[in-house]
Write a protein that holds these residues in place. Structure first.
Motif, PDB file in Angstrom:
ATOM      1  N   GLN A  77     -35.719 -26.946  30.042  1.00  0.00           N
ATOM      2  CA  GLN A  77     -34.820 -25.908  30.561  1.00  0.00           C
ATOM      3  C   GLN A  77     -33.755 -25.513  29.541  1.00  0.00           C
ATOM      4  N   GLU A  78     -33.532 -26.387  28.538  1.00  0.00           N
ATOM      5  CA  GLU A  78     -32.594 -26.030  27.461  1.00  0.00           C
ATOM      6  C   GLU A  78     -33.024 -24.756  26.729  1.00  0.00           C
ATOM      7  N   ASN A 125     -28.740 -26.464  36.172  1.00  0.00           N
ATOM      8  CA  ASN A 125     -29.574 -25.321  35.777  1.00  0.00           C
ATOM      9  C   ASN A 125     -31.022 -25.540  36.230  1.00  0.00           C
ATOM     10  N   ILE A 126     -31.179 -25.820  37.513  1.00  0.00           N
ATOM     11  CA  ILE A 126     -32.513 -26.075  38.080  1.00  0.00           C
ATOM     12  C   ILE A 126     -32.562 -25.461  39.478  1.00  0.00           C
ATOM     13  N   SER A 127     -33.706 -24.908  39.818  1.00  0.00           N
ATOM     14  CA  SER A 127     -33.895 -24.356  41.158  1.00  0.00           C
ATOM     15  C   SER A 127     -33.731 -25.483  42.183  1.00  0.00           C
ATOM     16  N   LEU A 131     -37.947 -19.249  33.470  1.00  0.00           N
ATOM     17  CA  LEU A 131     -37.167 -18.117  33.998  1.00  0.00           C
ATOM     18  C   LEU A 131     -36.727 -18.385  35.438  1.00  0.00           C
ATOM     19  N   GLY A 132     -37.549 -19.120  36.188  1.00  0.00           N
ATOM     20  CA  GLY A 132     -37.212 -19.457  37.574  1.00  0.00           C
ATOM     21  C   GLY A 132     -36.478 -20.791  37.692  1.00  0.00           C
ATOM     22  N   PHE A 133     -36.005 -21.339  36.558  1.00  0.00           N
ATOM     23  CA  PHE A 133     -35.310 -22.639  36.524  1.00  0.00           C
ATOM     24  C   PHE A 133     -36.168 -23.742  37.135  1.00  0.00           C
ATOM     25  N   ARG A 134     -37.458 -23.703  36.750  1.00  0.00           N
ATOM     26  CA  ARG A 134     -38.390 -24.738  37.185  1.00  0.00           C
ATOM     27  C   ARG A 134     -38.976 -25.493  36.000  1.00  0.00           C
ATOM     28  N   GLY A 135     -38.158 -25.672  34.958  1.00  0.00           N
ATOM     29  CA  GLY A 135     -38.559 -26.551  33.859  1.00  0.00           C
ATOM     30  C   GLY A 135     -38.478 -27.986  34.364  1.00  0.00           C
TER      31      GLY A 135
END
Ligand code: HEM
Ligand code: NAG
Ligand code: NAG
Ligand code: NAG
Length: 320
Positions: free
Chosen positions: A265-266, A213-215, A255-259
């Motif tokens: 990102q959780e 779940n990451i860009s 929102l852009g999976f850039r946590g």
């Protein structure tokens, strides 16, 4: 019958609410107004100097306050040094080689002592300094309730068990905050503190190498300065664009999976907090008002007041 059997439950709930409000009401923004009238400007100008020297310090002090409050309440316990006969919290998992800013708190304390000897607790200094750091980086302000006293004990084991780690799941985050009387909404708003500051490779490595779940672009970019092995303490900003400016872009990044951290990102991973993350990303004013309310609640976790605890003369050690 049903309503009769519910009565004690309702009364108990009312009593609990009353006790919670009473505990919170013990803090008072004017607590030192006659005993240390210049306290607020002293802390503010000391923080301004520290942040002018190193911008990141605002973030480091904000995190110290969180780590203080989550371990036996906001009682300055995190500031105590380990000695041969005393084990404090500085070497707990979440703090060792990570928590920073202790010298700044020492400097502020010494400036405060010069003006008002043996009057203001280290716990209150930390609460004010955290707020001032947020304001210095362009974030919202709030009124800091005062009157906390300093602990004479600390607990490394409680720090180990109660502070959330970067691999935490959403359920785990919700339950660790709930254990401190903070809601899932508070947790999501407080995580927005990651709009400022830095994290070490060792804490985000599993997320950028193993999570899905990451860009992919973001993961590759971060891998550039965080190798699969080695470089454990290499830093990356928790907020991609502006780690030195407080804002709601942390949520836009989610929102852009850039946590940066798995735990970040959780909050946006097909779970209960997705809708709120979308709201905070869109509405900075909503984030600010929730963040401020949650900081006040976090700052009121089990303070020592009245005859309990002490006013430490040196934040690093209990008075002898
Ligand atoms: C929700 C659970 C949280 C987790 C799992 C978490 C975890 C972390 C981790 C692993 C780091 C990087 C530390 C390092 O690399 O040395 C960090 C940094 C930071 N955290 Fe959190 N954190 C959480 C919540 C919070 C809260 C509630 C606040 C404050 C209200 C906060 C404020 C910060 C700040 C400002 C930094 C940057 C510190 C610096 O640059 O020195 N965090 N956090
Ligand atoms: C501050 O107060 C403490 C406790 O009353 C005292 O021991 C200490 O000498 C004082 N320090 C200064 C610089 O006045
Ligand atoms: C990724 O997951 C594998 C399999 O669980 C594990 O062996 C490896 O250490 C992980 N890598 C990182 C960087 O966390
Ligand atoms: C939710 O799951 C769907 C389907 O797997 C995926 O396409 C979407 O990106 C996920 N959303 C979040 C916020 O994780």
């Amino acid at each position: 019958m049903a309503s009769l059997s519910k009565t004690p439950v309702v009364l108990f709930a009312v009593l609990l609410t009353f006790l919670a409000l009473a505990a919170r009401a013990q803090l008072d923004a004017g607590f030192y107004s006659s005993t240390c009238p210049n306290l607020l400007p002293i802390v503010r100008s000391s923080m301004a100097r520290a942040v002018a020297k190193e911008t990141r310090m605002a973030a480091s002090i904000l995190r110290l306050f969180f780590h203080d409050c989550f371990v036996n309440g906001c009682d300055g316990s995190i500031l105590l040094d380990d000695t041969e006969t005393f084990t404090g919290e500085k070497n707990a998992f979440a703090n060792k080689n990570s928590a920073r800013g202790f010298e700044v708190i020492d400097t502020i304390k010494s400036n405060v002592e010069t003006a008002c000897n043996a009057t203001v607790s280290c716990a209150d200094i930390l609460a004010l300094a955290a707020r001032d750091g947020v304001v210095l980086l362009g974030g919202p302000t709030w009124t800091v309730g005062l009157g906390r006293r300093d602990a004479t004990t600390a607990s490394q084991s409680t720090a180990n068990s109660d502070l959330p780690g970067p691999a935490s799941s959403l359920d785990n985050l919700v339950s660790k905050f709930s254990a401190k009387g903070l809601s899932a909404r508070d947790m999501t708003a407080l995580s927005g503190a990651h709009t400022i500051g830095q994290a070490q490779c060792q804490f985000f490595r599993p997320h950028i190498y193993n999570d899905t779940n990451i860009s992919p672009r973001f993961a590759a970019f971060r891998q550039g300065n965080c190798p699969a092995s080695g470089g454990d303490s290499n830093l990356a900003p928790l907020d991609l664009q502006s780690p030195n400016a407080f804002g709601n872009d942390y949520y836009q990044n989610l929102l852009g999976f850039r946590g940066l951290l798995h735990s970040d990102q959780e909050l946006f991973n097909n779970g209960t907090q997705d809708a709120l993350v979308r709201q905070y990303a869109r509405n900075g004013a909503l984030f600010y008002s929730d963040f401020v309310a949650a900081m006040v609640r976090m700052g009121a976790i089990s303070p020592l007041t009245g005859p309990n605890g002490e006013i430490r003369l040196n934040c690093r050690k209990v008075n002898s």
